[in-house]
Design a protein around this motif. Structure first.
Motif, short mmCIF file in Angstrom:
data_model
loop_
_atom_site.label_atom_id
_atom_site.label_comp_id
_atom_site.label_asym_id
_atom_site.label_seq_id
_atom_site.Cartn_x
_atom_site.Cartn_y
_atom_site.Cartn_z
N MET A 1 0.85 -1.17 0.00
CA MET A 1 0.00 0.00 0.00
C MET A 1 0.89 1.24 0.00
O MET A 1 1.87 1.29 0.71
CB MET A 1 -0.89 -0.03 1.25
CG MET A 1 -1.83 1.14 1.32
SD MET A 1 -2.82 1.24 2.84
CE MET A 1 -3.91 -0.13 2.64
N ARG A 5 -2.04 6.21 1.08
CA ARG A 5 -3.23 5.42 1.39
C ARG A 5 -3.22 4.99 2.84
O ARG A 5 -4.25 4.94 3.48
CB ARG A 5 -3.34 4.21 0.47
CG ARG A 5 -3.79 4.62 -0.90
CD ARG A 5 -4.32 3.43 -1.67
NE ARG A 5 -4.25 3.76 -3.07
CZ ARG A 5 -3.39 3.25 -3.93
NH1 ARG A 5 -2.55 2.32 -3.56
NH2 ARG A 5 -3.40 3.62 -5.18
N LYS A 29 -8.75 -0.28 1.07
CA LYS A 29 -8.16 -0.54 -0.24
C LYS A 29 -8.19 -2.05 -0.40
O LYS A 29 -7.63 -2.77 0.42
CB LYS A 29 -6.72 -0.03 -0.30
CG LYS A 29 -6.03 -0.41 -1.57
CD LYS A 29 -4.53 -0.21 -1.41
CE LYS A 29 -3.78 -0.94 -2.49
NZ LYS A 29 -3.60 -2.36 -2.24
N LEU A 34 -10.83 1.04 -4.30
CA LEU A 34 -10.93 1.85 -3.09
C LEU A 34 -12.39 1.82 -2.65
O LEU A 34 -13.29 1.90 -3.48
CB LEU A 34 -10.51 3.29 -3.34
CG LEU A 34 -9.06 3.55 -3.67
CD1 LEU A 34 -8.82 5.06 -3.78
CD2 LEU A 34 -8.13 2.95 -2.65
N ARG A 59 -9.24 1.82 -9.01
CA ARG A 59 -8.10 2.75 -8.91
C ARG A 59 -7.65 3.29 -10.26
O ARG A 59 -7.23 4.44 -10.34
CB ARG A 59 -6.94 2.09 -8.18
CG ARG A 59 -7.20 1.97 -6.70
CD ARG A 59 -6.04 1.46 -5.88
NE ARG A 59 -4.87 1.09 -6.62
CZ ARG A 59 -4.14 0.01 -6.39
NH1 ARG A 59 -4.47 -0.81 -5.43
NH2 ARG A 59 -3.06 -0.25 -7.09
#
Length: 74
Positions: A1, A5, A29, A34, A59
Motif C-alpha cells: 500500500m 493510502r 483498499k 478503493l 483505482r
C-alpha cells in the motif's frame, strides 16, 4: 500500500475521476479498488448527491485524490 493510502485510510477524502468526484471516508483498499463510506457524488453544476452504502471505485479510473484536513466537509 502506498504511504498516502496508509495515512488517508479512515479519513475524509475527495476522489477525482475524469468526469465526477466522490467525497467520503476512505474505508479500505481492496486490490485494485478503493472503498468509500458516508459518500457523496460531486458533479459540476449539481448539488452533492448522498450515496447509500459503500462506493467502490476502480483505482485505474482515479485522476487524483485529496485528503481533507481534520474537520473538512464534503
Amino acid at each position: 500500500m502506498f504511504a498516502w493510502r496508509r495515512t488517508a485510510v479512515r479519513k475524509r477524502v475527495i476522489v477525482n475521476l475524469a468526469d465526477k468526484a466522490f467525497s467520503g471516508v476512505l474505508w479500505a483498499k481492496r486490490g485494485p479498488l478503493l472503498v468509500l463510506r458516508d459518500a457523496e457524488l460531486l458533479e459540476p453544476g449539481r448539488a452533492p448527491q448522498r450515496m447509500d452504502g459503500e462506493v467502490v471505485i476502480e483505482r485505474h479510473r482515479i485522476e487524483f485524490t485529496q485528503v481533507l484536513a481534520a474537520g473538512g466537509g464534503g
